[in-house]
Design a protein around this motif. Structure first.
Motif, short mmCIF file in Angstrom:
data_model
loop_
_atom_site.label_atom_id
_atom_site.label_comp_id
_atom_site.label_asym_id
_atom_site.label_seq_id
_atom_site.Cartn_x
_atom_site.Cartn_y
_atom_site.Cartn_z
N TYR A 1 0.79 -1.22 0.00
CA TYR A 1 0.00 0.00 0.00
C TYR A 1 0.83 1.28 0.00
O TYR A 1 0.29 2.36 -0.21
N ASP A 2 2.13 1.16 0.31
CA ASP A 2 3.02 2.32 0.40
C ASP A 2 2.46 3.38 1.34
O ASP A 2 2.45 4.57 1.03
N LEU A 3 1.94 2.91 2.47
CA LEU A 3 1.39 3.79 3.51
C LEU A 3 1.97 3.37 4.86
O LEU A 3 2.29 2.19 5.06
N PRO A 4 2.05 4.31 5.80
CA PRO A 4 2.43 3.92 7.15
C PRO A 4 1.41 2.94 7.72
O PRO A 4 0.21 3.03 7.42
N VAL A 5 1.88 2.01 8.54
CA VAL A 5 1.01 0.99 9.15
C VAL A 5 1.12 1.08 10.66
O VAL A 5 2.23 1.07 11.20
N TYR A 6 -0.02 1.19 11.33
CA TYR A 6 -0.08 1.18 12.80
C TYR A 6 -0.53 -0.22 13.22
O TYR A 6 -1.72 -0.54 13.13
N PRO A 7 0.40 -1.07 13.67
CA PRO A 7 0.03 -2.45 14.01
C PRO A 7 -0.46 -2.59 15.45
O PRO A 7 0.13 -2.01 16.37
N VAL A 8 -1.53 -3.36 15.61
CA VAL A 8 -2.13 -3.59 16.93
C VAL A 8 -2.44 -5.07 17.06
O VAL A 8 -3.00 -5.67 16.15
N VAL A 9 -2.08 -5.64 18.21
CA VAL A 9 -2.45 -7.03 18.50
C VAL A 9 -3.31 -7.01 19.75
O VAL A 9 -2.96 -6.39 20.76
N ILE A 10 -4.45 -7.69 19.67
CA ILE A 10 -5.29 -7.85 20.84
C ILE A 10 -5.21 -9.31 21.27
O ILE A 10 -5.59 -10.21 20.53
N PHE A 11 -4.65 -9.53 22.46
CA PHE A 11 -4.46 -10.87 23.01
C PHE A 11 -5.67 -11.21 23.86
O PHE A 11 -5.97 -10.52 24.83
N SER A 12 -6.34 -12.31 23.52
CA SER A 12 -7.58 -12.65 24.23
C SER A 12 -7.49 -13.94 25.04
O SER A 12 -8.49 -14.38 25.61
N PHE A 13 -6.32 -14.56 25.12
CA PHE A 13 -6.21 -15.83 25.83
C PHE A 13 -6.24 -15.63 27.35
O PHE A 13 -5.93 -14.55 27.84
N ASP A 14 -6.62 -16.70 28.05
CA ASP A 14 -6.65 -16.67 29.51
C ASP A 14 -5.28 -16.94 30.11
O ASP A 14 -4.92 -16.38 31.13
N GLU A 15 -4.54 -17.85 29.49
CA GLU A 15 -3.21 -18.23 29.97
C GLU A 15 -2.23 -18.16 28.81
O GLU A 15 -2.60 -18.47 27.68
N PRO A 16 -1.00 -17.81 29.03
CA PRO A 16 -0.35 -17.48 30.29
C PRO A 16 -0.69 -16.04 30.72
O PRO A 16 -1.12 -15.23 29.92
N LYS A 17 -0.46 -15.77 31.98
CA LYS A 17 -0.76 -14.46 32.55
C LYS A 17 0.38 -13.46 32.36
O LYS A 17 0.21 -12.28 32.59
N ARG A 18 1.56 -13.95 31.96
CA ARG A 18 2.71 -13.05 31.80
C ARG A 18 2.48 -12.11 30.61
O ARG A 18 1.81 -12.48 29.63
N PRO A 19 3.05 -10.93 30.67
CA PRO A 19 2.93 -10.01 29.53
C PRO A 19 3.60 -10.59 28.28
O PRO A 19 4.69 -11.17 28.36
N GLU A 20 2.95 -10.44 27.15
CA GLU A 20 3.48 -10.93 25.88
C GLU A 20 4.49 -9.92 25.31
O GLU A 20 4.33 -8.71 25.51
N PRO A 21 5.49 -10.40 24.58
CA PRO A 21 6.43 -9.48 23.94
C PRO A 21 5.72 -8.63 22.88
O PRO A 21 4.77 -9.09 22.24
N THR A 22 6.21 -7.42 22.70
CA THR A 22 5.58 -6.50 21.74
C THR A 22 6.60 -5.89 20.77
O THR A 22 6.34 -4.84 20.20
N ASN A 23 7.73 -6.55 20.62
CA ASN A 23 8.69 -6.04 19.65
C ASN A 23 9.47 -7.19 19.00
O ASN A 23 9.57 -8.28 19.55
#
Length: 166
Positions: A99-121
């Motif tokens: 698309y040759d456009l800037p992209v704002y990526p978003v992930v929505i995590f909906s699982f119950d487990e694991p409770k630890r924060p997921e990596p984001t980079n």
């Protein structure tokens, strides 16, 4: 069996403004709400393995008071996956190229487990050079307290509170 992926896509596309209002208010204030256009589902093929992946939700939006556009890519993730950060980067690169456009990526995590924060980079580094530092916005529902959303008059909050930390 419930198709959680489809339900998330329907919820977020139907209540896109409310989704942004709830989780990404800084993005919402930068867009012209009248220009939101959902693009057809992208199917990306890994040419080496032949695997096909489908982008969950892709919206083209215009910056407020500007003549330029950008993409908001929302990926719903219902399970923890070690290679997710690399996959989100690959989606980003392919969408940006197409698309040759800037992209704002978003992930929505909906699982119950694991409770630890997921990596984001995702990064590519060498001892003498940082080649790539890629980051994405993450909404990890099991890290949020449902009590913080109880008084929200927002249909997205109402729909997602059951996936939040109880």
């Amino acid at each position: 069996m419930v198709d959680h992926d489809r339900l998330f896509k329907e919820l977020i596309s139907t209540f896109f403004i409310e989704f942004l209002e709830l989780f990404l208010p800084d993005v919402l204030k930068d867009i012209d709400r009248d220009t939101i256009q959902f693009l057809p589902q992208e199917i990306l093929t890994d040419v080496t393995s032949g695997d096909k992946k489908t982008i969950d939700l892709l919206a083209r939006v215009k910056y407020r008071q500007q003549d330029t556009f950008f993409l908001i890519h929302v990926e719903a993730q219902s399970y923890s996956q070690a290679i997710l950060t690399k996959r989100i980067f690959q989606y980003f690169a392919r969408l940006h190229e197409k698309y040759d456009l800037p992209v704002y990526p978003v992930v929505i995590f909906s699982f119950d487990e694991p409770k630890r924060p997921e990596p984001t980079n995702y990064s590519v580094t060498f001892p003498s050079l940082d080649v790539l530092q890629f980051n994405f916005a993450a909404i990890q529902l099991n890290q949020l307290s449902w009590r913080d959303y109880l008084t929200q008059r927002n249909p997205v909050a109402a729909a997602l509170m059951s996936k939040m930390n109880v």
